[in-house]
Scaffold this motif. Sequence first.
Motif, PDB file in Angstrom:
ATOM      1  N   GLY A  32      33.941 125.560 140.420  1.00 44.09           N
ATOM      2  CA  GLY A  32      35.333 126.015 140.436  1.00 44.09           C
ATOM      3  C   GLY A  32      35.713 127.095 139.448  1.00 44.09           C
ATOM      4  N   ALA A  33      34.778 127.502 138.567  1.00 41.70           N
ATOM      5  CA  ALA A  33      35.129 128.550 137.593  1.00 41.70           C
ATOM      6  C   ALA A  33      35.129 129.923 138.260  1.00 41.70           C
ATOM      7  CB  ALA A  33      34.124 128.540 136.441  1.00 41.70           C
ATOM      8  N   LYS A  34      35.942 130.814 137.734  1.00 44.40           N
ATOM      9  CA  LYS A  34      35.822 132.246 138.078  1.00 44.40           C
ATOM     10  C   LYS A  34      34.745 132.791 137.155  1.00 44.40           C
ATOM     11  CE  LYS A  34      40.088 132.299 140.123  1.00 44.40           C
ATOM     12  NZ  LYS A  34      40.628 132.749 141.314  1.00 44.40           N
ATOM     13  N   VAL A  35      33.932 133.692 137.683  1.00 47.37           N
ATOM     14  CA  VAL A  35      32.768 134.118 136.901  1.00 47.37           C
ATOM     15  C   VAL A  35      32.657 135.637 136.820  1.00 47.37           C
ATOM     16  CG1 VAL A  35      30.276 133.868 136.614  1.00 47.37           C
ATOM     17  CG2 VAL A  35      31.559 132.049 137.711  1.00 47.37           C
ATOM     18  N   VAL A  36      32.529 136.137 135.602  1.00 49.16           N
ATOM     19  CA  VAL A  36      32.240 137.546 135.370  1.00 49.16           C
ATOM     20  C   VAL A  36      30.724 137.680 135.275  1.00 49.16           C
ATOM     21  CG1 VAL A  36      32.652 139.547 133.886  1.00 49.16           C
ATOM     22  CG2 VAL A  36      34.396 137.734 134.072  1.00 49.16           C
ATOM     23  N   LEU A  37      30.154 138.503 136.155  1.00 51.27           N
ATOM     24  CA  LEU A  37      28.693 138.668 136.246  1.00 51.27           C
ATOM     25  C   LEU A  37      28.330 139.960 135.522  1.00 51.27           C
ATOM     26  CD1 LEU A  37      28.573 138.139 140.128  1.00 51.27           C
ATOM     27  CD2 LEU A  37      28.237 136.358 138.381  1.00 51.27           C
ATOM     28  N   ALA A  38      27.599 139.853 134.407  1.00 50.88           N
ATOM     29  CA  ALA A  38      27.304 141.057 133.618  1.00 50.88           C
ATOM     30  C   ALA A  38      25.801 141.269 133.477  1.00 50.88           C
ATOM     31  CB  ALA A  38      27.952 140.938 132.241  1.00 50.88           C
ATOM     32  N   ALA A  39      25.377 142.507 133.688  1.00 49.70           N
ATOM     33  CA  ALA A  39      23.975 142.935 133.507  1.00 49.70           C
ATOM     34  C   ALA A  39      23.932 144.425 133.825  1.00 49.70           C
ATOM     35  CB  ALA A  39      23.038 142.153 134.425  1.00 49.70           C
ATOM     36  N   ARG A  40      22.715 144.994 133.809  1.00 52.80           N
ATOM     37  CA  ARG A  40      22.604 146.425 134.135  1.00 52.80           C
ATOM     38  C   ARG A  40      22.448 146.657 135.630  1.00 52.80           C
ATOM     39  NH1 ARG A  40      17.533 147.441 130.552  1.00 52.80           N
ATOM     40  NH2 ARG A  40      17.170 145.472 131.618  1.00 52.80           N
ATOM     41  N   ARG A  41      21.746 145.764 136.348  1.00 60.17           N
ATOM     42  CA  ARG A  41      21.477 146.015 137.769  1.00 60.17           C
ATOM     43  C   ARG A  41      22.683 145.624 138.622  1.00 60.17           C
ATOM     44  NH1 ARG A  41      15.839 142.913 137.940  1.00 60.17           N
ATOM     45  NH2 ARG A  41      17.003 141.703 136.420  1.00 60.17           N
ATOM     46  N   LEU A  42      23.592 146.606 138.749  1.00 61.43           N
ATOM     47  CA  LEU A  42      24.864 146.350 139.423  1.00 61.43           C
ATOM     48  C   LEU A  42      24.688 145.972 140.893  1.00 61.43           C
ATOM     49  CD1 LEU A  42      27.927 146.316 139.028  1.00 61.43           C
ATOM     50  CD2 LEU A  42      27.966 148.754 139.595  1.00 61.43           C
ATOM     51  N   ASP A  43      23.665 146.531 141.555  1.00 58.72           N
ATOM     52  CA  ASP A  43      23.472 146.207 142.974  1.00 58.72           C
ATOM     53  C   ASP A  43      23.271 144.702 143.168  1.00 58.72           C
ATOM     54  OD1 ASP A  43      21.085 146.563 141.527  1.00 58.72           O
ATOM     55  OD2 ASP A  43      19.917 146.971 143.334  1.00 58.72           O
ATOM     56  N   ARG A  44      22.514 144.101 142.278  1.00 56.74           N
ATOM     57  CA  ARG A  44      22.280 142.642 142.371  1.00 56.74           C
ATOM     58  C   ARG A  44      23.555 141.858 142.095  1.00 56.74           C
ATOM     59  NH1 ARG A  44      16.731 140.347 140.404  1.00 56.74           N
ATOM     60  NH2 ARG A  44      15.265 141.860 141.205  1.00 56.74           N
ATOM     61  N   LEU A  45      24.327 142.330 141.113  1.00 55.65           N
ATOM     62  CA  LEU A  45      25.579 141.635 140.781  1.00 55.65           C
ATOM     63  C   LEU A  45      26.575 141.740 141.941  1.00 55.65           C
ATOM     64  CD1 LEU A  45      26.040 142.840 137.083  1.00 55.65           C
ATOM     65  CD2 LEU A  45      24.900 140.772 137.912  1.00 55.65           C
ATOM     66  N   GLU A  46      26.601 142.916 142.573  1.00 57.32           N
ATOM     67  CA  GLU A  46      27.501 143.120 143.727  1.00 57.32           C
ATOM     68  C   GLU A  46      27.128 142.142 144.840  1.00 57.32           C
ATOM     69  OE1 GLU A  46      30.031 145.222 143.963  1.00 57.32           O
ATOM     70  OE2 GLU A  46      29.677 146.897 142.584  1.00 57.32           O
ATOM     71  N   ALA A  47      25.824 142.014 145.103  1.00 56.70           N
ATOM     72  CA  ALA A  47      25.368 141.123 146.181  1.00 56.70           C
ATOM     73  C   ALA A  47      25.739 139.672 145.864  1.00 56.70           C
ATOM     74  CB  ALA A  47      23.860 141.263 146.367  1.00 56.70           C
ATOM     75  N   LEU A  48      25.574 139.282 144.609  1.00 60.53           N
ATOM     76  CA  LEU A  48      25.915 137.907 144.213  1.00 60.53           C
ATOM     77  C   LEU A  48      27.428 137.677 144.313  1.00 60.53           C
ATOM     78  CD1 LEU A  48      25.013 135.161 143.091  1.00 60.53           C
ATOM     79  CD2 LEU A  48      25.098 136.146 140.785  1.00 60.53           C
ATOM     80  N   ALA A  49      28.200 138.674 143.892  1.00 62.36           N
ATOM     81  CA  ALA A  49      29.667 138.548 143.965  1.00 62.36           C
ATOM     82  C   ALA A  49      30.122 138.434 145.413  1.00 62.36           C
ATOM     83  CB  ALA A  49      30.335 139.736 143.282  1.00 62.36           C
ATOM     84  N   ASP A  50      29.475 139.169 146.320  1.00 65.29           N
ATOM     85  CA  ASP A  50      29.817 139.066 147.745  1.00 65.29           C
ATOM     86  C   ASP A  50      29.559 137.651 148.240  1.00 65.29           C
ATOM     87  OD1 ASP A  50      30.637 141.658 147.995  1.00 65.29           O
ATOM     88  OD2 ASP A  50      28.702 142.406 148.727  1.00 65.29           O
ATOM     89  N   GLU A  51      28.439 137.091 147.779  1.00 63.48           N
ATOM     90  CA  GLU A  51      28.065 135.744 148.208  1.00 63.48           C
ATOM     91  C   GLU A  51      29.029 134.688 147.664  1.00 63.48           C
ATOM     92  OE1 GLU A  51      24.301 133.075 147.441  1.00 63.48           O
ATOM     93  OE2 GLU A  51      23.754 135.189 147.574  1.00 63.48           O
ATOM     94  N   LEU A  52      29.393 134.829 146.381  1.00 62.45           N
ATOM     95  CA  LEU A  52      30.257 133.821 145.741  1.00 62.45           C
ATOM     96  C   LEU A  52      31.715 133.988 146.165  1.00 62.45           C
ATOM     97  CD1 LEU A  52      28.762 133.868 142.115  1.00 62.45           C
ATOM     98  CD2 LEU A  52      28.287 132.242 143.960  1.00 62.45           C
ATOM     99  N   GLY A  53      32.072 135.205 146.570  1.00 59.42           N
ATOM    100  CA  GLY A  53      33.467 135.505 146.934  1.00 59.42           C
ATOM    101  C   GLY A  53      34.100 136.364 145.858  1.00 59.42           C
ATOM    102  N   ARG A  54      34.677 137.471 146.277  1.00 56.69           N
ATOM    103  CA  ARG A  54      35.236 138.417 145.304  1.00 56.69           C
ATOM    104  C   ARG A  54      36.455 137.861 144.566  1.00 56.69           C
ATOM    105  NH1 ARG A  54      32.480 143.378 144.168  1.00 56.69           N
ATOM    106  NH2 ARG A  54      30.821 143.383 145.695  1.00 56.69           N
ATOM    107  N   ASP A  55      37.057 136.808 145.118  1.00 58.52           N
ATOM    108  CA  ASP A  55      38.170 136.170 144.405  1.00 58.52           C
ATOM    109  C   ASP A  55      37.659 135.271 143.284  1.00 58.52           C
ATOM    110  OD1 ASP A  55      36.983 134.575 146.383  1.00 58.52           O
ATOM    111  OD2 ASP A  55      38.750 133.286 146.535  1.00 58.52           O
ATOM    112  N   LYS A  56      36.351 135.018 143.296  1.00 60.77           N
ATOM    113  CA  LYS A  56      35.769 134.104 142.292  1.00 60.77           C
ATOM    114  C   LYS A  56      34.797 134.799 141.352  1.00 60.77           C
ATOM    115  CE  LYS A  56      35.648 130.044 145.322  1.00 60.77           C
ATOM    116  NZ  LYS A  56      35.329 130.484 146.683  1.00 60.77           N
ATOM    117  N   ALA A  57      34.318 135.981 141.726  1.00 61.01           N
ATOM    118  CA  ALA A  57      33.262 136.622 140.939  1.00 61.01           C
ATOM    119  C   ALA A  57      33.519 138.106 140.777  1.00 61.01           C
ATOM    120  CB  ALA A  57      31.914 136.399 141.621  1.00 61.01           C
ATOM    121  N   LEU A  58      33.329 138.582 139.560  1.00 59.24           N
ATOM    122  CA  LEU A  58      33.539 140.006 139.253  1.00 59.24           C
ATOM    123  C   LEU A  58      32.242 140.590 138.697  1.00 59.24           C
ATOM    124  CD1 LEU A  58      35.654 142.382 138.785  1.00 59.24           C
ATOM    125  CD2 LEU A  58      35.695 141.577 136.407  1.00 59.24           C
ATOM    126  N   PRO A  59      31.623 141.540 139.407  1.00 60.58           N
ATOM    127  CA  PRO A  59      30.423 142.170 138.865  1.00 60.58           C
ATOM    128  C   PRO A  59      30.800 143.258 137.861  1.00 60.58           C
ATOM    129  CG  PRO A  59      30.860 142.955 141.113  1.00 60.58           C
ATOM    130  CD  PRO A  59      31.987 142.060 140.744  1.00 60.58           C
TER     131      PRO A  59
END
Length: 253
Positions: A32-59
């Motif tokens: 249930g947490a909102k999650v900020v996804l931080a790293a250098r490989r933005l493409d991977r973070l974008e894909a993960l955020a799409d999977e988790l839902g953009r209302d819940k995850a920010l790359p």
Amino acid sequence: MSGIDLSGRVALVTGASSGFGERFARVLAAHGAKVVLAARRLDRLEALADELGRDKALPVAMDATDAEALVAAVEAGEQAFGTIDILVNNAGIPDAQRAHKMSLELTDRVLGVNLRAPWVLSCEVARRLIAAKKPGRIVNISSTAHYRYDGGGAALYAVTKTAIARMTEALSVEWAYANINVNAIAPGMFVTEMTDGMFERIGDPRPGLARQRVPEPEGLDTSLLYLVDPASECVTGAVIKVDDGQSARMALK
Ligand SMILES: NC(=O)c1ccc[n+]([C@@H]2O[C@H](COP(=O)([O-])OP(=O)(O)OC[C@H]3O[C@@H](n4cnc5c(N)ncnc54)[C@H](OP(=O)(O)O)[C@@H]3O)[C@@H](O)[C@H]2O)c1
């Protein structure tokens, strides 16, 4: 642990593009947490955020050696979801070289990613929690290299992982009054991209391990959830070793 409700909480996970960090982000979001996804490989973070839902995850693209990028990641997360009250300092790099053969550039990079970044992020997150008068949880990822260095060519890595454990203890004291709990997990050898490279160099380690297996990142789920669960509010300054029985133990005298 499945009953832990993290709704209303905002987490920042560094190194969320692979390995433990990706797993931590998934686990926190699933509870249930909102999650900020931080790293250098933005493409991977974008894909993960799409999977988790953009209302819940920010790359957020963030190089951990860049202090301004660290602060910017915290600010971006706060703007999107509110004050960050769970910080997982997970990003880390090995330095598989002999100490005396390391360049100053590599030395600075290892210290920068493994130690300076967790310090800067912890202070930035704590500053904002203290101003907002909110409690928070910081979880640092140390290593069993904190307890034992076997001479395998990762001396500075071991130094940073011990420093992270000490930082955990010191900052838990520093911010106890503000209800910011600071704890660490010290994993043994798990399957991630970090160890993939290592296995290619040293071969299959399984025959030498007590359980003849190298666990998957899921093996840390319950330790992470325990440390962010409101019910563990008295636990601060702890370092939890999770090594599947890989490390030798000293007998108590
Ligand atoms: N796997 C193990 O057996 C093991 C055991 C004990 C401790 N650990 C610790 O666990 C943590 C996670 O490692 P892992 O095993 O999951 O390895 P991993 O899959 O290689 O993940 C490392 C993460 O750190 C990020 N990172 C590296 N350099 C960065 C930089 N300059 N700026 C921002 N992010 C950076 C990487 O993202 P980008 O490349 O996208 O930036 C990646 O997401 C590390 O602190 C490691 O020391 C691992």
